[in-house]
Design an enzyme around this catalytic site. Structure first.
Site, PDB file in Angstrom:
ATOM      1  N   GLU A  20      58.238  30.524  12.824  1.00  0.00           N
ATOM      2  CA  GLU A  20      57.888  29.184  12.361  1.00  0.00           C
ATOM      3  C   GLU A  20      56.419  28.890  12.651  1.00  0.00           C
ATOM      4  O   GLU A  20      55.933  29.076  13.764  1.00  0.00           O
ATOM      5  CB  GLU A  20      58.753  28.129  13.046  1.00  0.00           C
ATOM      6  N   THR A  51      56.521  23.939   9.072  1.00  0.00           N
ATOM      7  CA  THR A  51      57.055  22.604   9.338  1.00  0.00           C
ATOM      8  C   THR A  51      56.444  21.566   8.406  1.00  0.00           C
ATOM      9  O   THR A  51      55.453  21.800   7.721  1.00  0.00           O
ATOM     10  CB  THR A  51      56.806  22.179  10.792  1.00  0.00           C
ATOM     11  N   HIS A  80      59.914  23.431   5.459  1.00  0.00           N
ATOM     12  CA  HIS A  80      60.746  22.363   6.007  1.00  0.00           C
ATOM     13  C   HIS A  80      60.683  21.167   5.058  1.00  0.00           C
ATOM     14  O   HIS A  80      59.697  20.965   4.349  1.00  0.00           O
ATOM     15  CB  HIS A  80      60.234  21.934   7.375  1.00  0.00           C
ATOM     16  N   ARG A 110      67.157  15.976   8.641  1.00  0.00           N
ATOM     17  CA  ARG A 110      67.019  14.525   8.546  1.00  0.00           C
ATOM     18  C   ARG A 110      65.617  14.119   8.942  1.00  0.00           C
ATOM     19  O   ARG A 110      64.971  13.314   8.288  1.00  0.00           O
ATOM     20  CB  ARG A 110      68.039  13.825   9.454  1.00  0.00           C
ATOM     21  N   GLY A 111      65.129  14.691  10.037  1.00  0.00           N
ATOM     22  CA  GLY A 111      63.780  14.409  10.511  1.00  0.00           C
ATOM     23  C   GLY A 111      63.758  13.396  11.640  1.00  0.00           C
ATOM     24  O   GLY A 111      64.644  12.549  11.767  1.00  0.00           O
ATOM     25  N   TYR A 151      72.150  22.410  17.382  1.00  0.00           N
ATOM     26  CA  TYR A 151      71.676  21.949  18.686  1.00  0.00           C
ATOM     27  C   TYR A 151      72.591  22.444  19.801  1.00  0.00           C
ATOM     28  O   TYR A 151      73.600  21.797  20.127  1.00  0.00           O
ATOM     29  CB  TYR A 151      71.576  20.419  18.699  1.00  0.00           C
TER      30      TYR A 151
END
Length: 296
Positions: A20, A51, A80, A110-111, A151
């Site tokens: 990333e 990102t 992203h 979602r952010g 998560y």
């Protein structure tokens, strides 16, 4: 666009490696970024991701980085994309632009709330949840592979891990191809998370996200924001010296063993958050050359 479906990167051996990046703040930082990309490309990555700033604040640079990486080294790339600050029409326009620029995959999120806000606020005419964004992409832009976030230590807004798994299941059922996890430093959390996903009938690849530690103060700031836990013994070892080389060496050694265990316990790949620097990740992957078989 790349013809290899995103999920298929994780169907063969050796485990897939991905990286990333984030958009540089100024044009003069792009040379350094692409030098990092060249260093990392020696490890034959499956793809790079880039990102997308809060509220779409870096959307142009996100596509500039992703398309630039693909043009330079020819590997698949992902942008992203978040729900924050965008209407459905704006999201549609962004995706159409990404398609035009030969972006292969989308990391659908979602952010986080923009700076100065403490809670997510749905944009009028937009989406409230990531699963809505996933379904929208799958319905209107089916050519994109879709990654979503998971998560291991529970999303900080979820009341418990079970609710968090249910939220993830909605994203998967909406059309996600893979799950990439938030950074973590206790592999037991990842293995527990993976087991719960299996029980929830989440059958897509779950990719551990690894952020190598190179500086104690920096990682304490980062983990305080995302509520990840640093093992006490690891912090104590990092704190033995404020010498930057010492902290880099300790971080590399820790991440090497963390990744080694993940691969030995059947993680289908590893996604590295490299912070636009290659030194630590290059050392980690070089340490694991015989295990990952990614260096030519």
């Amino acid at each position: 666009m790349n013809q290899l479906p995103l999920r298929d990167h994780y169907c063969a051996s050796p485990p897939a490696i991905s990286f990333e990046l984030f958009p540089p703040k100024s044009e003069d930082q792009f040379d350094s970024l692409y030098a990092t990309v060249n260093d990392l490309n020696a490890f034959h990555p499956a793809y790079f991701t880039c990102t997308y700033g809060a509220g779409g604040s870096t959307r142009d640079r996100t596509l500039q980085v992703a398309s630039g990486v693909k043009k330079r080294i020819g590997v698949p790339v992902a942008s992203h994309l978040t729900c924050v600050g965008s209407t459905v029409e704006q999201l549609r326009n962004y995706l159409a632009n990404a398609k035009e620029q030969q972006i292969d995959y989308i990391v659908a999120l979602r952010g986080d709330p923009p700076k100065g806000q403490t809670e997510f606020q749905m944009t009028e005419g937009g989406f409230r949840h990531a699963n809505q964004l996933v379904r929208f992409i799958r319905d209107e832009f089916p050519e994109f592979g879709i990654a979503v976030a998971g998560y291991p230590e529970v999303h900080q807004e979820a009341p418990n891990l079970q609710v968090d798994i249910e939220n993830l299941k909605r994203k998967v059922d909406s059309g996600a191809d893979i799950v990439i996890t938030q950074l973590f430093y206790n592999n037991a959390d990842f293995f527990r998370f993976r087991d719960l996903c299996e029980r929830a009938d989440i059958r897509i690849p779950i990719i551990p996200g690894i952020l190598p530690v190179t500086n104690l103060a920096q990682i304490q700031r980062i983990t305080s924001l995302c509520k990840a836990v640093l093992p006490e013994s690891f912090v104590d070892q990092l704190a033995e010296s404020d010498d930057p080389q010492w902290q880099l060496d300790v971080g590399v050694a820790f991440a090497t063993e963390q990744v080694r265990e993940l691969i030995e316990q059947d993680a289908p790949g590893v996604h590295f958050y490299v912070l636009n620097r290659s030194t630590a990740t290059v050392r980690i992957l070089s340490n694991l050359k015989s295990l990952l078989q990614t260096v030519s």
